[in-house]
Design an enzyme around this catalytic site. Structure first.
Site, PDB file in Angstrom:
ATOM      1  CG  HIS A 136      40.626  36.720  41.091  1.00  0.00           C
ATOM      2  ND1 HIS A 136      39.500  37.519  40.751  1.00  0.00           N
ATOM      3  CD2 HIS A 136      40.214  36.432  42.092  1.00  0.00           C
ATOM      4  CE1 HIS A 136      38.612  37.700  41.330  1.00  0.00           C
ATOM      5  NE2 HIS A 136      38.682  36.735  42.218  1.00  0.00           N
ATOM      6  CG  ASP A 141      42.555  39.443  42.690  1.00  0.00           C
ATOM      7  OD1 ASP A 141      42.810  39.751  41.110  1.00  0.00           O
ATOM      8  OD2 ASP A 141      43.493  38.823  43.210  1.00  0.00           O
ATOM      9  CE1 TYR A 339      29.135  42.847  28.307  1.00  0.00           C
ATOM     10  CE2 TYR A 339      31.714  43.264  28.950  1.00  0.00           C
ATOM     11  CZ  TYR A 339      30.236  42.339  29.068  1.00  0.00           C
ATOM     12  OH  TYR A 339      30.280  41.580  30.046  1.00  0.00           O
ATOM     13  CD  GLU A 415      49.290  41.169  47.312  1.00  0.00           C
ATOM     14  OE1 GLU A 415      48.453  40.499  47.219  1.00  0.00           O
ATOM     15  OE2 GLU A 415      50.697  41.380  48.196  1.00  0.00           O
TER      16      GLU A 415
END
Length: 439
Positions: A136, A141, A339, A415
């Site tokens: 990832h 994630d 895109y 995190e």
């Protein structure tokens, strides 16, 4: 970042005059913060599980099961197998109102992780005929984990919601495997928005280019369109000592490479929006003294205006064909549309700023420059008003300018940023409902 003092002053004025979403009541805000704090550890645990078990686009089978089980445990309507492996959660609020779509992408990349963390990915799989690592490396994630956290908080207050929430866990944002369809475009093709009819869409993306917990946004075009072109220049093979005995596709190809740069620098109004035409591959010939029959050119087009996009397509074809013809060669041009431009709805963007500030702090929400990377959230934002923003994950003490970028095997997420992202997407939803309820 925007360092121009005049532009900063104008931006501050625009924000002060902008119609913001109605803020939720203080008591409700306190309750939301309490629930978010209780969810924080879960978000980190979910993220670590997903990071340790990554899957490539259109192959997110276990990821989809993991997400679906969580949504079902929250008592919402769950639909799976959308665009191969996509998962949809539909939370019906206790009061009538619009449906808000929240999107997280689920796929990982064929990258071998080099980050020294206990939950580093050891996964391997087959990709384009080779055994590769899976990581990832773009933070999807974290997107999934934060949206799972928001789902838990919002499901816990469903009776208070003045509308519905559509949780979109999307596969294959990084692109479907060769020969397959996928991603946001396929979800829409299969009728996702026709079925649920969301009024607006919100999405977020982590980035190493911002400090931890800082949110970056931009009104209007934020991310570029991304298109691939392939040019096959055909000549006539001959001995390298006698170029007049054939038609040299190498010199024609070289002139095409240089000539196409005039499209952006001389033929497109770049005061409207910037654009880039880049060649990434040139393939032709087998020996130093043989002029080959053909040369293959491969590259990418990036731009921020959909009209300019079509003009570049047209001019690329005309330029390549005419340059090749001038030397007796031919050029076959193929353009593979990718895109579209990711553009934030201006009114939605202005109204969303206070919600972002409530999540991150007023001093940690800022306008960022345009990004020449692309995002298939653009397909959603082409259908309904959309707002997409970036969340910094680079630790304090590390310069974002030198931090390992997204898609790097050394990409690292602090995190602590996840609680900011979880609150931001939750706050946007609640404030939007509150504003619609007051109308």
């Amino acid at each position: 970042m925007n360092n121009n003092p005049i532009q900063k002053a104008l931006l501050t004025l625009a924000i002060s005059l902008a119609p913001a979403f109605a803020a939720i009541p203080a008591a409700q805000a306190a309750d939301v913060d309490k629930q978010l704090a209780q969810t924080e550890k879960n978000v980190i645990q979910w993220r670590r599980h997903l990071h340790q078990n990554p899957e490539l686009g259109n192959r997110e089978f276990e990821t989809a099961k993991y997400v679906a089980a969580h949504l079902k445990s929250l008592g919402m309507e769950v639909d799976t197998g959308i665009a191969h492996t996509g998962v949809i959660g539909f939370l019906k609020g206790g009061k009538p109102g619009p449906t808000v779509a929240l999107r997280a992408d689920m796929d990982a990349l064929p990258v071998t992780e080099q980050v020294d963390i206990p939950f580093a990915s050891k996964a391997k799989t087959e990709y384009n005929g080779e055994t590769v690592g899976v990581m990832h490396a773009c933070g999807h994630d974290t997107h999934v984990a934060m949206l799972m956290g928001a789902a838990q908080v919002l499901a816990g207050m469903r009776d208070e919601l003045a509308g519905n929430v559509l949780f979109i866990f999307q596969p294959a944002e990084e692109g479907a495997p060769d020969g397959e369809e996928g991603g946001a475009e396929l979800m829409l093709k299969e009728g996702l928005f026709k079925k649920y009819k969301p009024a607006v869409a919100f999405g977020q993306h982590v980035t190493s280019s911002l400090p931890m917990g800082v949110i970056g946004y931009r009104s209007g075009p934020l991310m570029a369109s991304s298109d691939e072109f392939r040019i096959n220049v055909k000549g006539r093979q001959t001995h390298g000592s006698r170029p007049w005995g054939g038609v040299d596709p190498i010199t024609a190809a070289a002139q095409i490479v240089m000539g196409t740069q005039n499209i952006v620098s001389r033929q497109i109004d770049i005061t409207k929006e910037p654009a880039v035409v880049s060649f990434g591959k040139i393939d032709g010939g087998v020996r130093n003294n043989i002029i080959p029959d053909s040369v293959f050119l491969n590259g990418t087009i990036r731009n921020f205006d959909m009209d300019n996009r079509q003009e570049i397509f047209k001019r690329l074809k005309v330029t390549a064909e005419n340059i090749a013809a001038s030397s007796g060669a031919t050029a076959e041009v193929e353009i593979l549309e990718g895109y579209p431009v990711t553009a934030n709805d201006p009114k939605l963007t202005e109204a969303a700023i206070p919600a972002l500030q409530a999540a991150a702090g007023k001093d940690k929400v800022m306008v960022i420059p345009k990004i020449t990377g692309a995002e298939d959230f653009s397909f959603f934002a082409n259908e309904i008003p959309g707002f997409y923003y970036f969340l910094g994950v680079t630790p304090q003490g590390t310069d974002p300018a030198t931090a390992a970028s997204n898609h790097s095997p050394r990409f690292y997420v602090q995190e602590d940023a996840l609680k900011v992202g979880t609150k931001a997407i939750t706050q946007l939803t609640l404030d939007y409902f509150a504003s619609q309820e007051k109308q």
